[in-house]
Write a protein that holds these residues in place. Structure first.
Motif, short mmCIF file in Angstrom:
data_model
loop_
_atom_site.label_atom_id
_atom_site.label_comp_id
_atom_site.label_asym_id
_atom_site.label_seq_id
_atom_site.Cartn_x
_atom_site.Cartn_y
_atom_site.Cartn_z
N ASP A 46 0.80 -1.22 0.00
CA ASP A 46 0.00 0.00 0.00
C ASP A 46 0.84 1.28 0.00
OD1 ASP A 46 0.93 -0.37 2.55
OD2 ASP A 46 -0.96 0.07 3.54
N ASP A 47 2.16 1.13 -0.12
CA ASP A 47 3.05 2.30 -0.22
C ASP A 47 4.24 1.91 -1.09
OD1 ASP A 47 4.74 4.47 0.02
OD2 ASP A 47 4.76 4.48 2.21
N PRO A 48 4.18 2.20 -2.40
CA PRO A 48 5.24 1.76 -3.31
C PRO A 48 6.60 2.42 -3.06
CG PRO A 48 3.72 3.24 -4.43
CD PRO A 48 3.13 2.96 -3.08
N ASP A 49 6.64 3.39 -2.19
CA ASP A 49 7.91 4.07 -1.90
C ASP A 49 8.54 3.61 -0.58
OD1 ASP A 49 7.80 5.65 -4.27
OD2 ASP A 49 6.28 6.88 -3.31
N GLN A 50 7.97 2.57 0.03
CA GLN A 50 8.58 2.00 1.23
C GLN A 50 8.84 0.53 1.01
OE1 GLN A 50 7.46 3.27 5.07
NE2 GLN A 50 7.79 1.29 6.00
N CYS A 51 10.01 0.08 1.42
CA CYS A 51 10.36 -1.33 1.30
C CYS A 51 11.28 -1.72 2.43
CB CYS A 51 10.99 -1.61 -0.06
SG CYS A 51 12.51 -0.70 -0.38
N GLU A 52 11.49 -3.02 2.56
CA GLU A 52 12.43 -3.55 3.54
C GLU A 52 13.34 -4.53 2.83
OE1 GLU A 52 10.72 -4.99 7.17
OE2 GLU A 52 9.30 -3.32 7.26
N LEU A 53 14.62 -4.40 3.07
CA LEU A 53 15.60 -5.32 2.53
C LEU A 53 16.05 -6.23 3.68
CD1 LEU A 53 17.45 -6.25 0.21
CD2 LEU A 53 19.10 -4.53 0.98
N VAL A 54 15.80 -7.53 3.54
CA VAL A 54 16.18 -8.50 4.57
C VAL A 54 17.33 -9.34 4.02
CG1 VAL A 54 15.40 -10.36 6.07
CG2 VAL A 54 13.79 -8.56 5.37
N GLN A 55 18.43 -9.34 4.76
CA GLN A 55 19.63 -10.08 4.35
C GLN A 55 19.91 -11.17 5.37
OE1 GLN A 55 22.82 -7.19 4.26
NE2 GLN A 55 21.32 -5.60 3.86
N PHE A 56 20.40 -12.30 4.89
CA PHE A 56 20.75 -13.40 5.77
C PHE A 56 22.24 -13.70 5.60
CE2 PHE A 56 16.27 -13.77 4.91
CZ PHE A 56 15.75 -13.98 6.18
N TRP A 57 22.91 -13.85 6.74
CA TRP A 57 24.35 -14.10 6.79
C TRP A 57 24.62 -15.29 7.68
CZ3 TRP A 57 27.67 -10.79 4.11
CH2 TRP A 57 27.07 -9.65 3.56
N ASP A 58 25.76 -15.93 7.48
CA ASP A 58 26.10 -17.09 8.30
C ASP A 58 26.33 -16.71 9.76
OD1 ASP A 58 28.55 -15.79 7.90
OD2 ASP A 58 29.65 -17.63 7.43
N LYS A 59 26.87 -15.52 9.99
CA LYS A 59 27.11 -15.04 11.37
C LYS A 59 27.23 -13.52 11.38
CE LYS A 59 31.93 -16.16 10.64
NZ LYS A 59 32.97 -17.11 10.89
N HIS A 60 27.10 -12.96 12.55
CA HIS A 60 27.14 -11.51 12.72
C HIS A 60 28.47 -10.92 12.24
CE1 HIS A 60 27.41 -7.77 15.31
NE2 HIS A 60 26.38 -7.56 14.51
N ALA A 61 29.55 -11.60 12.49
CA ALA A 61 30.87 -11.09 12.08
C ALA A 61 30.96 -10.91 10.56
CB ALA A 61 31.96 -12.04 12.57
N SER A 62 30.30 -11.74 9.79
CA SER A 62 30.35 -11.63 8.33
C SER A 62 29.72 -10.33 7.85
CB SER A 62 29.63 -12.81 7.67
OG SER A 62 30.29 -14.00 7.95
N VAL A 63 28.56 -9.98 8.39
CA VAL A 63 27.92 -8.73 7.98
C VAL A 63 28.72 -7.52 8.48
CG1 VAL A 63 26.27 -8.42 9.87
CG2 VAL A 63 25.70 -7.60 7.62
N GLU A 64 29.30 -7.63 9.64
CA GLU A 64 30.14 -6.53 10.14
C GLU A 64 31.36 -6.33 9.25
OE1 GLU A 64 29.52 -4.28 12.58
OE2 GLU A 64 27.55 -5.22 12.62
N ASN A 65 31.98 -7.40 8.82
CA ASN A 65 33.12 -7.30 7.90
C ASN A 65 32.72 -6.68 6.58
OD1 ASN A 65 34.96 -8.36 9.72
ND2 ASN A 65 34.63 -10.45 9.02
N GLY A 92 19.48 -5.44 13.34
CA GLY A 92 20.07 -6.77 13.23
C GLY A 92 19.41 -7.75 14.18
N TYR A 93 19.40 -9.02 13.77
CA TYR A 93 18.74 -10.06 14.54
C TYR A 93 19.55 -11.35 14.50
CZ TYR A 93 14.74 -6.99 13.65
OH TYR A 93 13.92 -5.92 13.56
N MET A 94 19.64 -12.01 15.64
CA MET A 94 20.19 -13.37 15.69
C MET A 94 19.04 -14.31 15.36
SD MET A 94 23.35 -13.05 16.35
CE MET A 94 23.72 -14.77 16.45
N ILE A 95 19.29 -15.28 14.50
CA ILE A 95 18.26 -16.26 14.14
C ILE A 95 18.54 -17.52 14.94
CG2 ILE A 95 17.26 -17.64 12.30
CD1 ILE A 95 18.12 -15.39 10.38
N ARG A 96 17.62 -17.85 15.81
CA ARG A 96 17.79 -19.01 16.68
C ARG A 96 16.98 -20.22 16.21
NH1 ARG A 96 21.86 -16.92 19.43
NH2 ARG A 96 21.40 -15.08 20.66
N VAL A 97 15.88 -19.96 15.47
CA VAL A 97 15.03 -21.03 14.96
C VAL A 97 14.70 -20.70 13.52
CG1 VAL A 97 12.81 -22.22 15.21
CG2 VAL A 97 14.02 -21.39 17.25
#
Length: 109
Positions: A46-65, A92-97
Motif C-alpha cells: 500500500d506504499d510503493p515508496d517504502q520497502c524492507e531489505l532483509v539479508q541473511f548471513w552465516d554469522k554476525h561477524a560476516s555482515v560486520e566485515n 540486526g537479529y540473531m536467528i535461533r530457529v
C-alpha cells in the motif's frame, strides 16, 4: 545465522529507482562477500515508496566485515546518497530457529 533488516523510505515516486539501485548496484556487491546467504526485497503493497531489505548471513561477524569495507556501494547508505531524501534504518537479529520450504530463492516480478 544472522539477519539484517533495512527499512527504506524513498521520496514519493522513486520506489522503482530504489529497487533498480538495490538490484543492480547493492546486491551484486553483497553477494560476493564471505558469509552472505540470501537477500529479499519486500515491497509494501500500500506504499510503493517504502520497502524492507532483509539479508541473511552465516554469522554476525560476516555482515560486520561487509560494512567495514568502507565502499559506498557496499553500504545501504549508498542508496540514500544516490536518491536525495531517501531514509534508511537498519536493525540486526540473531536467528535461533529457522525452517525453509524452498529449495532455492526465486526472483519474483
Amino acid at each position: 545465522m544472522y539477519a539484517q533488516k533495512t527499512i527504506i523510505q524513498a521520496p514519493i515516486g522513486t520506489g522503482a529507482e530504489v529497487r533498480r539501485l538495490i538490484a543492480q548496484k547493492y546486491l551484486p556487491v553483497m553477494r560476493t562477500r564471505p558469509g552472505f546467504m540470501a537477500a529479499y526485497l519486500l515491497e509494501q503493497t500500500d506504499d510503493p515508496d517504502q520497502c524492507e531489505l532483509v539479508q541473511f548471513w552465516d554469522k554476525h561477524a560476516s555482515v560486520e566485515n561487509f560494512h567495514k569495507t568502507g565502499l559506498l556501494e557496499a553500504s545501504i547508505q549508498g542508496i540514500a546518497a544516490d536518491i536525495p531524501g531517501c531514509s534508511v534504518q537498519r536493525q540486526g537479529y540473531m536467528i535461533r530457529v529457522a525452517i525453509s520450504g524452498m529449495s532455492e530463492a526465486a526472483s519474483v516480478s
